[in-house]
Write a protein that holds these residues in place. Structure first.
Motif, PDB file in Angstrom:
ATOM      1  N   TRP A  38       4.174  -9.749  10.337  1.00 23.35           N
ATOM      2  CA  TRP A  38       3.308  -9.715   9.154  1.00 23.35           C
ATOM      3  C   TRP A  38       1.877  -9.402   9.585  1.00 23.35           C
ATOM      4  O   TRP A  38       1.388  -9.905  10.598  1.00 23.35           O
ATOM      5  CB  TRP A  38       3.311 -11.061   8.443  1.00 23.35           C
ATOM      6  N   THR A  80       3.289  -0.027   2.283  1.00 23.53           N
ATOM      7  CA  THR A  80       3.332  -1.411   2.756  1.00 23.53           C
ATOM      8  C   THR A  80       3.368  -2.361   1.559  1.00 23.53           C
ATOM      9  O   THR A  80       2.844  -2.064   0.488  1.00 23.53           O
ATOM     10  CB  THR A  80       2.127  -1.776   3.648  1.00 23.53           C
ATOM     11  N   ARG A 110       0.851  -1.169   0.000  1.00 21.84           N
ATOM     12  CA  ARG A 110       0.000   0.000   0.000  1.00 21.84           C
ATOM     13  C   ARG A 110       0.884   1.214   0.000  1.00 21.84           C
ATOM     14  O   ARG A 110       1.756   1.360   0.821  1.00 21.84           O
ATOM     15  CB  ARG A 110      -0.887   0.003   1.243  1.00 21.84           C
ATOM     16  N   ALA A 134      -3.699 -10.330   5.744  1.00 24.25           N
ATOM     17  CA  ALA A 134      -4.395  -9.641   4.655  1.00 24.25           C
ATOM     18  C   ALA A 134      -5.042 -10.669   3.733  1.00 24.25           C
ATOM     19  O   ALA A 134      -4.940 -10.592   2.515  1.00 24.25           O
ATOM     20  CB  ALA A 134      -3.418  -8.754   3.881  1.00 24.25           C
ATOM     21  N   ARG A 178      -4.083 -13.949  -1.412  1.00 28.71           N
ATOM     22  CA  ARG A 178      -3.191 -12.956  -0.808  1.00 28.71           C
ATOM     23  C   ARG A 178      -3.105 -13.338   0.659  1.00 28.71           C
ATOM     24  O   ARG A 178      -4.128 -13.572   1.303  1.00 28.71           O
ATOM     25  CB  ARG A 178      -3.768 -11.547  -0.970  1.00 28.71           C
ATOM     26  N   TRP A 237       2.844  -6.477   0.038  1.00 29.61           N
ATOM     27  CA  TRP A 237       1.970  -7.631   0.255  1.00 29.61           C
ATOM     28  C   TRP A 237       2.565  -8.848  -0.442  1.00 29.61           C
ATOM     29  O   TRP A 237       3.380  -8.728  -1.350  1.00 29.61           O
ATOM     30  CB  TRP A 237       0.554  -7.355  -0.265  1.00 29.61           C
ATOM     31  N   ALA A 279      -1.410  -2.584  -0.440  1.00 28.78           N
ATOM     32  CA  ALA A 279      -1.828  -3.693   0.385  1.00 28.78           C
ATOM     33  C   ALA A 279      -0.726  -4.553   0.917  1.00 28.78           C
ATOM     34  O   ALA A 279       0.258  -4.035   1.189  1.00 28.78           O
ATOM     35  CB  ALA A 279      -2.871  -4.526  -0.266  1.00 28.78           C
ATOM     36  N   ALA A 280      -0.761  -5.751   1.215  1.00 31.34           N
ATOM     37  CA  ALA A 280       0.291  -6.451   1.900  1.00 31.34           C
ATOM     38  C   ALA A 280       0.349  -7.921   1.636  1.00 31.34           C
ATOM     39  O   ALA A 280      -0.616  -8.529   1.635  1.00 31.34           O
ATOM     40  CB  ALA A 280       0.036  -6.316   3.356  1.00 31.34           C
ATOM     41  N   LEU A 281       1.465  -8.561   1.483  1.00 33.45           N
ATOM     42  CA  LEU A 281       1.587  -9.959   1.697  1.00 33.45           C
ATOM     43  C   LEU A 281       1.996 -11.013   0.699  1.00 33.45           C
ATOM     44  O   LEU A 281       2.108 -10.760  -0.424  1.00 33.45           O
ATOM     45  CB  LEU A 281       0.287 -10.385   2.208  1.00 33.45           C
ATOM     46  N   GLY A 300       4.369 -11.448  -4.983  1.00 39.14           N
ATOM     47  CA  GLY A 300       3.880 -10.259  -4.314  1.00 39.14           C
ATOM     48  C   GLY A 300       4.017  -9.055  -5.224  1.00 39.14           C
ATOM     49  O   GLY A 300       4.134  -9.187  -6.451  1.00 39.14           O
ATOM     50  N   THR A 328      -0.420 -11.941   3.223  1.00 43.44           N
ATOM     51  CA  THR A 328       0.077 -11.018   4.239  1.00 43.44           C
ATOM     52  C   THR A 328       0.318  -9.625   3.685  1.00 43.44           C
ATOM     53  O   THR A 328       0.434  -9.419   2.479  1.00 43.44           O
ATOM     54  CB  THR A 328       1.419 -11.511   4.813  1.00 43.44           C
ATOM     55  N   GLU A 329       0.414  -8.713   4.599  1.00 45.29           N
ATOM     56  CA  GLU A 329       0.860  -7.356   4.299  1.00 45.29           C
ATOM     57  C   GLU A 329       2.009  -7.081   5.260  1.00 45.29           C
ATOM     58  O   GLU A 329       2.002  -7.553   6.401  1.00 45.29           O
ATOM     59  CB  GLU A 329      -0.270  -6.352   4.521  1.00 45.29           C
TER      60      GLU A 329
END
Length: 327
Positions: free
Chosen positions: A297, A256, A2, A300, A125, A258, A12-14, A101, A127-128
């Motif tokens: 983490w 961030t 993000r 997300a 998805r 992801w 976003a994240a992960l 990612g 993690t972020e």
């Protein structure tokens, strides 16, 4: 990932999930998570964020008895697009998944890859994660302010290293930092490494002035004192880490990353649902929840078509941000 800046938002994240020969008897077979021969590809070198997430997820899945004998293997190159091309070439292979990612999204653009994430089957998805700004323990920069003062004076002479190709998270984060600090992104001397493992040696050896990477990749080195943490890139401080956010340091931006999982194209509905089901069981396991906490983490979780929509949005966002930054 993000991104929030006066001029762009990304998001976003992960990342990750599973590997090879899966489960025998036991809870995995009972819950329908058994996928014999499942392999999990990591499209960069050992020690990077994709690698750490993939191996953590594989171990958690085994410890939770969702699957057994998972094979995790590395196929690095071109910011993840070498692995992406291999994945897309495995049409109809329901026993292969790839960790990925934001970095792969960016690499598709900057490497002009003929294969894109639109050619894959979106799984989840996971993690972020915030990025971190780090220097070696003997660096002259004691604080983020020290670094910014030197960076503004002569950005070209302070190389910044990142574990992703141009367009990836470790590239976009310092570019947004530079923009917020009044430094023209085109003047930044960014040196890409194929994953956090390769980057670490250059930070410790002072071959780069500072490095940008995922928070989970260097926690051990930060805690041991080998690395000095100057700042985190997200909107809030990371619990357990003594470092300000970029906004606290006076930079009007945050960012961030992801990470997630995709599979080859051409899967049957049953094969796709089996992979998604395995990830869902992993996500609900106490082992995975503990790993989220341990690695810093953020959860997300997003699966299937919704993850596919997210990938499409991210592709447009990365393209927009690269253009706005003049990159």
């Amino acid at each position: 990932m993000r991104l929030r800046t006066p001029l762009a938002l990304l998001g976003a994240a992960l990342l990750v999930l599973v590997g090879p020969p899966l489960l025998t008897a036991g809870s995995g077979s009972d819950t329908g998570t058994q996928i014999p021969g499942l392999r999990f590809m990591v499209p960069n070198t050992p020690g990077g964020g994709y690698d750490i997430t993939a191996r953590t997820a594989a171990k958690n899945a085994e410890d939770a008895e969702l699957t057994h004998n998972i094979e995790v293997f590395n196929l690095p190159g071109a910011g993840g697009t070498v692995g992406l091309a291999r994945l897309v070439g495995e049409h109809g292979n329901g026993r292969l998944a790839m960790s990925m990612g934001l970095g792969v999204v960016g690499a598709v653009h900057t490497n002009k890859s003929p294969k894109t994430l639109a050619d894959t089957t979106p799984i989840a998805r996971l993690t972020e994660e915030q990025d971190i700004v780090v220097v070696s323990k003997d660096s002259p920069y004691k604080t983020i302010q020290d670094l910014l003062v030197a960076w503004k004076k002569n950005p070209g002479k302070l190389p910044v290293g990142g574990g992703s190709s141009p367009g990836g998270p470790d590239h976009l984060a310092p570019m947004l930092m530079a923009q917020a600090a009044g430094i023209a992104p085109k003047t930044v001397n960014y040196i890409p490494f194929d994953g956090g493992g390769e980057l670490l040696a250059s930070i410790l050896g002072n071959k780069v002035a500072f490095g940008v990477s995922g928070v989970g990749e260097y926690l051990d080195q930060i805690k041991s004192g080998e690395l000095r943490l100057l700042a985190v890139t997200g909107p809030e401080r990371v619990p357990g880490l003594d470092a300000p956010t970029l906004r606290e340091a006076g930079l009007d931006t945050d960012f961030t990353n992801w990470r997630g999982v995709v599979a080859p194209p051409g899967l049957s509905d049953a094969e796709r649902d089996k992979l998604i089901g395995l990830v869902e069981k992993l996500h609900d396991s106490p082992q995975w929840k503990e790993s989220l906490k341990k690695n810093g983490w953020d959860d997300a979780f997003l699966t299937g078509d919704k993850f596919g929509d997210f990938l499409e949005e991210q592709d447009k966002s990365v393209d927009s941000v690269l253009k706005e930054l003049g990159l």
